[in-house]
Design a protein around this motif. Structure first.
Motif, mmCIF file in Angstrom:
data_model
loop_
_atom_site.group_PDB
_atom_site.id
_atom_site.type_symbol
_atom_site.label_atom_id
_atom_site.label_comp_id
_atom_site.label_asym_id
_atom_site.label_seq_id
_atom_site.Cartn_x
_atom_site.Cartn_y
_atom_site.Cartn_z
ATOM 1 N N GLN A 68 0.818 -1.212 0.000
ATOM 2 C CA GLN A 68 0.000 0.000 0.000
ATOM 3 C C GLN A 68 0.852 1.262 0.000
ATOM 4 O OE1 GLN A 68 -3.170 0.097 -0.601
ATOM 5 N NE2 GLN A 68 -3.150 2.336 -0.535
ATOM 6 N N GLU A 69 2.056 1.161 0.498
ATOM 7 C CA GLU A 69 2.931 2.323 0.519
ATOM 8 C C GLU A 69 3.756 2.463 -0.762
ATOM 9 O OE1 GLU A 69 5.369 2.396 4.006
ATOM 10 O OE2 GLU A 69 3.657 2.319 5.384
ATOM 11 N N PRO A 75 -3.144 2.250 -7.851
ATOM 12 C CA PRO A 75 -3.302 3.689 -8.107
ATOM 13 C C PRO A 75 -3.508 4.509 -6.843
ATOM 14 C CG PRO A 75 -5.256 2.458 -8.784
ATOM 15 C CD PRO A 75 -4.223 1.445 -8.456
ATOM 16 N N ASP A 76 -3.886 3.846 -5.736
ATOM 17 C CA ASP A 76 -4.127 4.581 -4.491
ATOM 18 C C ASP A 76 -2.988 4.428 -3.487
ATOM 19 O OD1 ASP A 76 -4.577 1.894 -3.973
ATOM 20 O OD2 ASP A 76 -6.225 2.262 -2.568
ATOM 21 N N SER A 77 -1.860 3.827 -3.893
ATOM 22 C CA SER A 77 -0.736 3.671 -2.970
ATOM 23 C C SER A 77 -0.093 5.025 -2.700
ATOM 24 C CB SER A 77 0.298 2.708 -3.541
ATOM 25 O OG SER A 77 0.992 3.315 -4.626
ATOM 26 N N ASP A 78 0.688 5.109 -1.638
ATOM 27 C CA ASP A 78 1.387 6.355 -1.316
ATOM 28 C C ASP A 78 2.354 6.727 -2.438
ATOM 29 O OD1 ASP A 78 0.691 7.060 1.656
ATOM 30 O OD2 ASP A 78 1.028 4.906 1.644
ATOM 31 N N LEU A 79 3.001 5.725 -3.024
ATOM 32 C CA LEU A 79 3.926 5.987 -4.118
ATOM 33 C C LEU A 79 3.192 6.507 -5.348
ATOM 34 C CD1 LEU A 79 6.686 5.924 -5.425
ATOM 35 C CD2 LEU A 79 6.376 3.478 -5.870
ATOM 36 N N SER A 80 2.072 5.907 -5.689
ATOM 37 C CA SER A 80 1.310 6.360 -6.852
ATOM 38 C C SER A 80 0.805 7.778 -6.659
ATOM 39 C CB SER A 80 0.142 5.409 -7.131
ATOM 40 O OG SER A 80 0.611 4.151 -7.578
ATOM 41 N N ARG A 81 0.397 8.098 -5.447
ATOM 42 C CA ARG A 81 -0.066 9.466 -5.181
ATOM 43 C C ARG A 81 1.073 10.460 -5.384
ATOM 44 N NH1 ARG A 81 -1.268 11.069 -0.592
ATOM 45 N NH2 ARG A 81 -0.651 9.342 0.749
ATOM 46 N N PHE A 82 2.281 10.080 -4.992
ATOM 47 C CA PHE A 82 3.427 10.966 -5.213
ATOM 48 C C PHE A 82 3.711 11.107 -6.703
ATOM 49 C CE2 PHE A 82 7.936 11.670 -5.961
ATOM 50 C CZ PHE A 82 8.152 12.822 -5.225
ATOM 51 N N ASN A 83 3.689 9.985 -7.419
ATOM 52 C CA ASN A 83 3.987 10.032 -8.849
ATOM 53 C C ASN A 83 2.970 10.842 -9.634
ATOM 54 O OD1 ASN A 83 6.311 8.497 -8.557
ATOM 55 N ND2 ASN A 83 5.279 6.560 -8.997
ATOM 56 N N GLN A 84 1.737 10.882 -9.148
ATOM 57 C CA GLN A 84 0.669 11.594 -9.850
ATOM 58 C C GLN A 84 0.506 13.040 -9.383
ATOM 59 O OE1 GLN A 84 -2.599 9.025 -8.848
ATOM 60 N NE2 GLN A 84 -1.748 7.280 -9.969
ATOM 61 N N ALA A 85 1.270 13.428 -8.374
ATOM 62 C CA ALA A 85 1.103 14.757 -7.782
ATOM 63 C C ALA A 85 1.596 15.856 -8.724
ATOM 64 C CB ALA A 85 1.858 14.834 -6.453
ATOM 65 N N GLU A 86 1.045 17.039 -8.549
ATOM 66 C CA GLU A 86 1.443 18.190 -9.348
ATOM 67 C C GLU A 86 2.800 18.717 -8.891
ATOM 68 O OE1 GLU A 86 -1.609 21.100 -9.121
ATOM 69 O OE2 GLU A 86 -3.133 19.865 -10.127
#
Length: 342
Positions: A68-69, A75-86
């Protein structure tokens, strides 16, 4: 006499109880399951503090946390959120995520980018990430476009605060499995287990011994496509082992193999004759990452790096006469010490 008659069966009963306890401590137990697109397994002796069912639940929870991290497949992992961030987004990472990312960034610097934690766009482009598989190489212009998104120097990590500079795609697949192994080992220790062998997707760590003092033995595979043969057998004593090779994960076009190991410096799969790299390290996280880094560096740069850092590494190189082993002095020392064991 009555007292004497009573003591005989009591003594026998005590011996039976002690024998049963000894057998229980020496019994080999095994747990396993799916994780990270592969499988995990744990073998151990002794009795977990809260029982085996509770132990399995804790092991699965630890792996779920890593996924999950740090998974790029979620797509909802912490890593994916970082990769998709602005661009400019600052994200507070979970403690384990920050630890793994810091280790990956350090190795990126130590290898001058041969290992690059931001290699994700290239991994995906070549079909070895969460994007669909591909069966032909991408266009050169697409490779160049992906290369422009890569650069570990662009990633800022201060403590647990990571800054997304824009378009950066971190890929921890070369280090997260090893960390997962270390995480499972930590769960076992917390449960009171000191003799174990943990494996996730072929990366392993061993502690203590098998039943009755026998060493944990693992086989290093001979790197040949379509075959399952043993190159070497090692005894593991409180150490982790990881292997990276080009003979299992690849695609082929017109008789040419394209390895899953991408050189972040060129944008293309490695083309040298290094078939596999096996690393011993106290940390499976580092053994995992180093195996990838040394594979990218190749048989000359990689051997020089391993020697300089006194790493126990086995390199296997393809030659016209067949596979050739190159052992670092530290790896040879491990073999020599095992030959002296009874």
């Amino acid at each position: 006499m009555k007292s004497r008659l009573f003591l005989i069966p009591f003594t026998l009963l005590l011996l039976l109880i002690l024998s049963a306890c000894d057998d229980a401590q020496q019994r080999l137990s095994a747990l396993s399951g799916p994780t990270m697109g592969t499988t995990w397994s744990v073998k151990f002796t002794g009795s977990p503090r809260d029982g085996i069912p509770a132990l399995k639940t804790e092991l699965e929870a630890a792996l779920e946390q890593v996924n999950q991290e740090m998974s790029t497949y979620r797509p909802d992992s912490d890593l994916s959120r970082f990769n998709q961030a602005e661009a400019g987004t600052v994200q507070t990472l979970p403690e384990d995520f920050a630890k793994v990312l810091a280790a990956a960034l350090k190795l990126s610097g130590d290898t001058n980018g041969a290992y690059d934690v931001t290699v994700g766009p290239l991994v995906n482009l070549w079909g070895f990430g969460p994007d669909p598989d591909r069966f032909e190489p991408p266009a050169d212009e697409d490779v160049q476009a992906a290369l422009r998104r890569i650069g570990w120097q662009r990633l800022t990590l201060q403590g647990r605060e990571a800054t997304q500079p824009g378009g950066l795609y971190v890929d921890l697949s070369s280090i997260a499995k090893g960390f997962g192994v270390d995480k499972l080992a930590g769960v076992l220790k917390e449960a009171g287990i000191s003799n174990y062998l943990v494996e996730v997707g072929g990366e392993l760590v061993a502690s203590g011994t098998k039943p009755y003092g026998q060493p944990w033995r693992v086989a290093i595979e001979r790197p040949e496509v379509g075959k399952r043969e043993v190159e070497k057998v090692l005894k593991l004593h409180d150490i982790a082992i990881a292997t990276s090779g080009d003979y299992r994960n690849f695609f082929e076009e017109d008789g040419k193999l394209f390895s899953h190991t991408i050189d972040p410096r060129t944008g293309y799969p490695v083309t040298h004759h290094l078939a596999s790299v096996t690393v011993l390290h106290k940390s499976c996280m580092m053994a995992d990452a180093l195996a990838t880094a040394l594979t990218v560096l190749g048989p000359e740069e990689g051997v020089a790096f391993a020697r300089e850092h006194e790493l126990p590494v086995l390199f296997i190189v393809r030659t016209n006469e067949g596979p050739k082993e190159i052992l670092t002095p530290a790896f040879q020392a491990v073999l020599d010490s095992q030959k002296q064991e009874k």
